[in-house]
Design an enzyme around this catalytic site. Structure first.
Site, PDB file in Angstrom:
ATOM      1  N   HIS A 136     -25.231 -38.501  19.258  1.00 47.86           N
ATOM      2  CA  HIS A 136     -24.017 -38.965  18.581  1.00 47.86           C
ATOM      3  C   HIS A 136     -23.180 -39.851  19.490  1.00 47.86           C
ATOM      4  CE1 HIS A 136     -19.794 -37.989  16.869  1.00 47.86           C
ATOM      5  NE2 HIS A 136     -20.267 -39.090  16.338  1.00 47.86           N
TER       6      HIS A 136
ATOM      7  N   GLU B  55     -22.969 -37.496  22.625  1.00 44.88           N
ATOM      8  CA  GLU B  55     -23.289 -36.079  22.481  1.00 44.88           C
ATOM      9  C   GLU B  55     -24.795 -35.931  22.266  1.00 44.88           C
ATOM     10  OE1 GLU B  55     -19.334 -34.090  20.513  1.00 44.88           O
ATOM     11  OE2 GLU B  55     -20.588 -35.301  19.195  1.00 44.88           O
TER      12      GLU B  55
ATOM     13  N   ASN C 159     -15.609 -33.585  17.659  1.00 46.63           N
ATOM     14  CA  ASN C 159     -14.950 -33.394  16.362  1.00 46.63           C
ATOM     15  C   ASN C 159     -14.514 -31.949  16.151  1.00 46.63           C
ATOM     16  OD1 ASN C 159     -15.067 -36.069  15.529  1.00 46.63           O
ATOM     17  ND2 ASN C 159     -17.115 -35.841  14.664  1.00 46.63           N
TER      18      ASN C 159
ATOM     19  N   SER D  58     -22.829 -37.784  12.900  1.00 47.80           N
ATOM     20  CA  SER D  58     -21.592 -37.237  13.453  1.00 47.80           C
ATOM     21  C   SER D  58     -21.250 -35.895  12.829  1.00 47.80           C
ATOM     22  CB  SER D  58     -20.436 -38.212  13.208  1.00 47.80           C
ATOM     23  OG  SER D  58     -20.238 -38.402  11.813  1.00 47.80           O
TER      24      SER D  58
END
Length: 505
Positions: free
Chosen positions: A145, A157, A195, A124
């Site tokens: 991810h 992802e 993120n 991540s």
């Protein structure tokens, strides 16, 4: 390119913790045979048992046929040696989130699997390129991810490292579609897409609190009611854990070499040291009972006073008229003056309009007035004037949040920060505009993606949303002189051209 539709597709998963277990489940459910390895004895078998219970629960709820559940479990094979992953077409690692162990795992796998086997990492936060650099064939290494819980969070992802060959990402995209997830293709950059885009919501809310504009509960209410977020930033911090969230904020700031947009707020550090981490400690921003229910924080009561006459900015005339105020063309000695600035504070707006700051208040016009209204006073505003304005705005039962003077109110500055960071992601080509917004909505649960959120910020007027967001940021940048609020080129150009922020190059 790997044909992921093949009936004999075999995948390996290294690591059977929470994330690995979820990855095994979705791969097995889509018909792939899955070999599971975990260096900890008994861990993989325990993970399979947990998956079996999850599938049984789906059967009990009528969401899955018993035959399908049995077939899914039958495709999961527990192996006790890494060498048993020989023959896999793709191997996904979900081990400890540290670079060196992941590099060592991939190096070991290269001596086991075929040359065309894809090696994918569920990292991540680590560099996929750095992992690949340790391999003999870095071109077959990519990021993959997932989000927790994997079977429910329908997004993954697909991260292309600097050396990742295009066919590898293409195959992982196709595989994601096979098991029903939405793949988002992105470059190998800190935070990837989700993120990275999440660096606007919580950090700017912490900055608002740090500046003393409002208390944490008021900030939460404004962003939930006015903008439509499912959860306020401080409720979210309590859910995630302030220690975890603050570490991510510091890491992102460091990985982007001190980029001001990602600067953390200093007020988080002492709370982490004090153990005020959130639900897991029983107290964070809110206090929690034994059932993890948060305390109820009462709102400021509505004053008995109510303004009967008002001078109003054009964006507010209709609202105040419907609330029963007499709208005056010129303010009299007892008139309450209402301004509706974008990005500016009430003080600046009052002075620019030639109004008496002692009789002026500001109302946020950018997100409508149906569910909550935000009232802001200047430091010179008389208490009686503020109370009369509060009473008028709340007279139809819609709640009103009263805050201190701030450039950009609360909702304006937090949303503008989210949009601006999203525009930077698009400008840098980390992901396509459509993938960016899709990823944020699925991964973070925002009501809209950053670019769509910017387009929708039309407020009470007819000005395009992008132009409004640009106005907020330019005013805040001018007032604070902080590069944190400098507008992204992607935003500035599309706002000036009257284009949607989703318009690609």
């Amino acid at each position: 390119m790997l044909d992921v539709s093949r009936s004999d597709l075999t995948a390996g998963v290294a690591g059977s913790g929470t994330m690995g277990r979820g990855i095994v489940q979705v791969l097995a459910q889509c018909g792939a045979r899955v070999r599971v390895f975990d260096a900890q004895p008994g861990a993989a078998a325990k993970a399979k048992d947990t998956i079996g219970k999850a599938l049984a629960n789906q059967v009990q709820k009528g969401r899955m046929a018993q035959a399908d559940a049995d077939a899914t479990l039958g495709r999961i094979e527990i192996v006790d040696a890494l060498g048993a992953l020989k023959g896999c077409h793709v191997v996904v690692e979900a081990i400890v989130e540290q670079l060196e162990p992941k590099q060592a795992l991939f190096r070991a796998l290269e001596d086991i699997v075929a040359e065309d086997c894809i090696l994918a990492s569920n990292t991540s936060s680590l560099s996929v390129t750095a992992m690949a650099a340790a391999c003999k064939r870095p071109g077959r290494v990519a990021g993959y991810h997932f989000f927790n819980p994997v079977p429910l969070m329908k997004i993954v992802e697909v991260v292309d490292g600097v050396l990742t060959e295009p066919w590898v990402g293409d195959a992982l995209v196709a595989l994601a579609k096979r098991y029903g997830h939405t793949p988002v293709r992105c470059k190998d950059t800190p935070g990837f897409v989700v993120n990275h885009a999440g660096r606007g919501f919580v950090p700017e809310s912490l900055r608002v609190l740090q500046e003393g504009v409002a208390d944490f509960a008021t900030i939460d209410r404004i962003l939930v009611d006015s903008v439509g977020f499912r959860m306020g930033p401080f409720s979210l911090l309590d859910l995630v854990g302030l220690d975890v969230a603050h570490a991510v904020m510091k890491s992102m700031h460091a990985q982007y070499y001190g980029e001001p947009k990602y600067q953390p707020a200093y007020i988080a550090e002492p709370r982490v040291a004090a153990g005020l981490l959130g639900r897991k400690t029983g107290r964070g921003w809110y206090r929690y009972d034994k059932d993890n229910n948060p305390e109820k924080v009462s709102e400021q009561p509505v004053p008995a006073a109510k303004a009967t006459s008002a001078w109003a900015a054009p964006e507010l005339k209709d609202l105040l008229g419907k609330l029963g105020a007499r709208i005056e063309a010129k303010p009299g000695p007892d008139t309450v003056c209402f301004v509706a600035p974008l990005g500016k504070d009430a003080t600046s707006a009052a002075l620019e309009a030639g109004l008496d700051p002692a009789r002026t208040v500001a109302v946020d016009p950018l997100f409508g007035f149906a569910k909550r209204r935000t009232l802001m006073a200047t430091p010179a505003t008389k208490k009686a004037v503020r109370d009369a304005a509060h009473g008028l705005l709340a007279s139809d039962g819609v709640p009103v949040s009263v805050i201190r003077d701030s450039a950009g109110f609360i909702a304006q500055r937090v949303v503008a920060h989210i949009v601006n960071i999203g525009c930077d992601i698009a400008q840098q080509g980390i992901a396509t505009p459509e993938d960016l917004d899709r990823a944020v909505m699925l991964g973070l649960g925002y009501p809209k993606g950053p670019l769509g959120m910017g387009d929708a910020a039309r407020g009470a007027g007819d000005t395009a949303g992008a132009a409004n967001i640009l106005a907020v940021l330019e005013a805040m940048y001018d007032f604070t002189k902080e590069p944190r609020y400098r507008p992204s080129p992607w935003l500035a150009r599309r706002a000036k051209l009257g284009l949607s922020l989703l318009t690609p190059e």
